[in-house]
Design an enzyme around this catalytic site. Structure first.
Site, short mmCIF file in Angstrom:
data_model
loop_
_atom_site.label_atom_id
_atom_site.label_comp_id
_atom_site.label_asym_id
_atom_site.label_seq_id
_atom_site.Cartn_x
_atom_site.Cartn_y
_atom_site.Cartn_z
N LYS A 30 15.00 1.53 -4.28
CA LYS A 30 13.61 1.07 -4.46
C LYS A 30 13.34 0.92 -5.95
O LYS A 30 13.83 1.73 -6.76
CB LYS A 30 12.70 2.12 -3.82
CG LYS A 30 11.25 1.74 -3.68
CD LYS A 30 10.49 2.85 -2.97
CE LYS A 30 9.03 2.54 -2.74
NZ LYS A 30 8.33 3.62 -2.02
N SER A 105 5.73 1.83 1.74
CA SER A 105 5.96 0.92 0.65
C SER A 105 7.44 0.61 0.39
O SER A 105 7.73 -0.32 -0.35
CB SER A 105 5.36 1.51 -0.62
OG SER A 105 5.96 2.75 -0.94
N SER A 129 6.13 6.35 3.20
CA SER A 129 6.79 5.13 2.71
C SER A 129 8.28 5.01 2.96
O SER A 129 8.85 3.94 2.73
CB SER A 129 6.54 4.97 1.22
OG SER A 129 5.27 4.41 1.03
N1 GLN Z 1 1.08 3.94 2.72
C1 GLN Z 1 0.70 5.12 2.01
C2 GLN Z 1 -0.10 4.74 0.80
O1 GLN Z 1 -0.47 3.63 0.74
C3 GLN Z 1 1.92 5.89 1.61
C4 GLN Z 1 2.65 5.24 0.52
C5 GLN Z 1 3.85 6.01 0.09
O2 GLN Z 1 4.34 6.88 0.81
N2 GLN Z 1 4.30 5.72 -1.11
O3 GLN Z 1 -0.37 5.53 -0.04
#
Ligand code: GLN
Length: 440
Positions: A30, A105, A129
């Site tokens: 990532k 994400s 994510s």
């Molecule tokens: N979808 C969640 C957020 O928008 C988690 C994102 C993540 O785990 N980085 O914060």
């Protein structure tokens, strides 16, 4: 599919240790994990041209085992999102249906593994994510216990939540990677000084006597009936394999999303303060200093990042701190206590990873609340700091993958691997691949 932002074309295998467990194995990461000498941007314009002078500890560990760092994966900007649509470099598409999101994400990482573009990938998980994109793309994703894997070199979002973890096709691959990633790191004061077991030894097909809990609060209105059907069927399969399945209570679940969007955005706004045009990436030049800060941050951050900086700054501001942040921390403790109690009765908690399968691109982008609610089942895990894995558990009638989430006690990743492996070997959903004809 837009899963990758950059490839690593000049990778030189001859520089790698000859006999090593991951010799030449392509692992992608990532784009919020620092790679020495490679642009690393968190899919944000504000980090354009940012080239870290050091490797994240996880990169160092992968390289030392001979892995090829194959590419850098697209993601939601600064990991803010559940769909990989907030990337400054365009949305990632889901290999099972190119009109749908891959989740987020870590959407690029999950899409790339699912479409066999890389053997494995690293993601980061602050509120889901790793697990939610793994579920949407039909692959395996593990969020380790907070402190299990070093965060050194991970560009921080919510420092008390963030963990790096593997996204792979199989449970065994995830265990092999965790053997390399896990362990204490003196460069990360929050990493746990605990020995690392051999996770591959936990891969047994036997779940006899294992106590599995289904939390009542996770089978609620709003969950797609097809998701619920597949997840309940998964519990039945584990029961058939000898596990004992019973109901458990996690009474403070309903507050999780609200608490997360106070505490995590507070941490995010503070972590993002350092991107001001001086030390990293973008700088809008030829302006007096104050305007340079304003212009750089205005042009560099996307909408969701700005929303979170504003929200986080608000909840931390004097007069509101007690009402929001402090209260949020107290409720966080209640949520953690719920898990402590439940794990006195069961070894594993089984839930859906997400309330629905992959949604359409554009469906939730302009409705932040709907987007935030898609993490309702993954967020409590990060609030409590416990480990959880998402594995494929079936398909909807339109052929979209459904993810099963298993949670365990802190530092009990072995029980997750054991349960996940038994289920995977029995069902073999991982053998089904997306059909990719006609890239978009
Ligand atoms: N979808 C969640 C957020 O928008 C988690 C994102 C993540 O785990 N980085 O914060």
């Amino acid at each position: 599919m837009n899963a990758f932002l950059r490839f690593n074309p000049e990778y030189d295998l001859s520089s790698q240790p000859g006999v090593s467990p991951l010799f030449g194995v392509p692992v992608s990461v990532k784009d919020n994990i620092c790679i020495q000498g490679k642009e690393t941007t968190c899919a944000s314009k504000i980090l354009k041209g940012h080239v870290p002078p050091y490797d994240a500890t996880v990169i160092e560990r992968l390289k030392s085992k001979g892995a090829t760092i194959f590419g850098q994966c697209n993601m939601d900007e600064f990991a803010f999102g559940s769909s990989s649509e907030t990337s400054a470099f365009g949305p990632v598409r889901n290999p099972w249906d190119l009109d749908r999101v891959p989740g987020g994400s870590s959407g690029g990482s999950a899409a790339a593994v699912s479409a066999d573009m890389t053997l494995a990938a690293l993601g980061s998980d602050t509120g889901g994510s790793i697990r939610q994109p793994a579920a949407f793309c039909g692959v395996v994703g593990l969020k380790p216990t907070y402190g299990r894997v070093s965060r050194f070199g991970l560009i921080a979002f919510g420092s008390s939540f963030d963990q790096i973890g593997p996204i792979t096709k199989t449970v065994e691959d995830a265990a092999i990677l965790m053997n390399i990633l896990a362990g204490h790191d003196s460069k990360d004061s929050t990493s746990a000084p605990m020995p690392v077991p051999d996770y591959t030894k936990a891969l047994r097909r036997d779940v006899r006597g294992l106590r599995i809990g289904l939390p009542e609060e996770y089978f609620i209105e709003g969950i797609d009936p097809e998701v619920e059907k597949n997840v309940r069927a998964a519990a039945e399969i584990l029961k058939r394999l000898g596990a004992e399945v019973k109901s458990v209570k996690l009474p403070h679940t309903a507050y999780s999303v609200a608490v997360y969007y106070i505490v995590a955005v507070a941490e995010a706004s503070s972590n993002l303060g350092r991107f001001d045009g001086v030390e990293y990436g973008l700088r809008i030049p030829e302006k007096p200093l104050r305007e340079m800060y304003f212009e750089t941050r205005d042009q560099g951050f996307g909408r969701e990042a700005k929303r979170r900086i504003l929200l986080g700054t608000f909840v931390l501001s004097s007069g509101y701190y007690e009402a929001y942040y402090l209260k949020g921390q107290k409720v966080r403790t209640l949520i953690r206590d719920d898990f402590n109690k439940a794990f006195k009765e069961v070894d594993v908690i089984l839930t859906p990873t997400a309330p629905t399968a992959a949604f359409k691109i554009g469906e939730k982008l302009n409705d932040p609340l709907a987007m935030y609610l898609s993490d309702i089942f993954t967020i409590p895990v990060n609030l409590a700091g416990i480990p959880a894995i998402s594995i494929p558990c079936g398909f909807t009638s339109s052929g979209l993958p459904v993810g099963l989430q298993l949670m365990a006690k802190p530092f009990d990743e072995e029980t997750l691997f054991r349960t996940a492996y038994a289920f995977e070997q029995e069902t073999e959903f991982y053998k089904k691949n997306p059909k990719l004809d006609g890239e978009k």
